[in-house]
Design an enzyme around this catalytic site. Sequence first.
Site, short mmCIF file in Angstrom:
data_model
loop_
_atom_site.label_atom_id
_atom_site.label_comp_id
_atom_site.label_asym_id
_atom_site.label_seq_id
_atom_site.Cartn_x
_atom_site.Cartn_y
_atom_site.Cartn_z
N THR A 101 0.83 -1.18 -0.20
CA THR A 101 0.06 -0.10 -0.21
C THR A 101 0.95 1.31 0.11
O THR A 101 1.70 1.31 0.68
CB THR A 101 -0.87 -0.04 1.28
N PRO A 143 0.78 5.96 -0.04
CA PRO A 143 -0.18 7.12 0.09
C PRO A 143 -0.93 7.27 -1.10
O PRO A 143 -0.20 7.53 -2.36
CB PRO A 143 0.78 8.01 0.66
N GLY A 173 -4.17 2.89 -1.89
CA GLY A 173 -5.23 2.34 -1.06
C GLY A 173 -5.19 0.61 -1.67
O GLY A 173 -4.13 0.28 -1.69
N SER A 174 -6.15 0.32 -1.93
CA SER A 174 -6.31 -0.99 -2.33
C SER A 174 -5.92 -1.33 -3.91
O SER A 174 -5.93 -2.39 -4.27
CB SER A 174 -7.81 -1.49 -2.19
N GLU A 211 -4.38 -14.91 1.84
CA GLU A 211 -4.59 -13.82 2.50
C GLU A 211 -5.69 -13.11 3.14
O GLU A 211 -6.14 -12.79 4.18
CB GLU A 211 -3.86 -12.79 1.94
N ARG A 212 -6.87 -13.32 2.12
CA ARG A 212 -8.05 -13.12 2.59
C ARG A 212 -8.86 -13.98 3.32
O ARG A 212 -9.80 -13.83 4.30
CB ARG A 212 -9.11 -12.77 1.31
N HIS A 226 -22.97 -5.33 27.34
CA HIS A 226 -21.83 -4.94 28.73
C HIS A 226 -22.62 -3.68 29.37
O HIS A 226 -21.97 -3.27 30.32
CB HIS A 226 -20.74 -5.02 28.22
N GLY A 277 -7.63 -5.58 1.34
CA GLY A 277 -8.75 -5.15 0.45
C GLY A 277 -9.83 -4.77 1.25
O GLY A 277 -10.37 -5.40 1.94
N GLU A 314 -15.57 -3.02 0.04
CA GLU A 314 -16.07 -2.38 -1.07
C GLU A 314 -15.36 -3.36 -2.46
O GLU A 314 -15.86 -3.69 -3.49
CB GLU A 314 -16.02 -1.00 -1.16
#
Length: 380
Positions: free
Chosen positions: A127, A129, A132-133, A245-246, A341, A367, A370
Amino acid sequence: MVPRTLFGAEHEEFRKSLRRFFAEEVMPHHERWEEQQHVDRAIWNRAGDLGFLCLTIPEEYGGMGADRLYSTVLMEEQTHAGASGVGFSVHSDIIANYIYNFGNETQKQHWLPKMASGEAIGAVAMTEPGTGSDLQSIKTRAVKDGSDYIINGSKIFITNGYLSDIVVVVARTGDSGEGSKDLSLILVEAGTPGFTKGKPLKKVGMKGQDTCELFFENVRVPQSNLLGPKEGMGFIMLMKELAWERLIIAILSIAGAQAALDMTLEYTRNRKVFGKPVASFQNSRFKLAEMKAEIGIGQVFVDRCIELQLKNKLAPDAAAAAKYWTSDLLCKVVDECVQLHGGYGYMLEYPIARAYIDSRASKIYGGTNEIMKELIARTL
């Protein structure tokens, strides 16, 4: 609920060892780690000594040579303990896999034993700046200069970045400027001139897990640090590992939801309101019943995905569905549990409050959800 059938006796013995490790050697230090925004390096060495790192890596490279059910057990026990600070899964089940699956023999022999022992901590720098994804918009570049690459760019939100010794950097090695065809994976070692790390980022939750920015300013590494047979294979290699990974996030999410329900059951049975246990009120019982049912349904789907992953048959859309649905469920369950709680659910001394701030990131990392829906929609 439907009984789980994934695990054998050996997995359950392993589970007991992990449960003791997290209870006795991790959680007593966790509050201090959250204050310093990263765990002590010693816990990595201890995990390596106990054989808890790089479980699926073959024994010849220092691992255990186990199947991913052992990784699943570790993730579940880490989650049930509330040990959000240690980035073992990223290290063992993602970075080590990149090196083992795509590295040459020299790279594997050099790094994997060190990663298995905890001597070297791994991170992956994807990632950036502003991107993002969207991996296809990566700007970090690696330009050939003689027998070296010179790398320039920056990365953000890098798990294990602050303590990292070896980083798998996603960089652009061609001239397209965008897209996926000229992305490559390059190994960069900590201490290389021009490679610097920012301070751990101040996150809302998961405060004990070091997450930082990485900066590359004219970083020179040999071209032999390239992962894979040739340049431009980075995106393909990333895609090969992304389903697992997901699924990791789904495993952590459904385990987190179950842990939140377990602690809330205990609390509502013991906490009295108007002279009666909170759990005895119909609203409480119905909320608890809804959560038990939904977690059970999610667990069956996740377990089926694990079975497919063990056979290398897990489809990317199924992994995306598991990641998005279980992380949404986790956040929903934790929110309901905080409500049950009452005021104590908002106090950080209670584990449910820490789960509340730790769980929110699950819908973002790996990711965003969305993006997961977009991936599923492409298969319609």
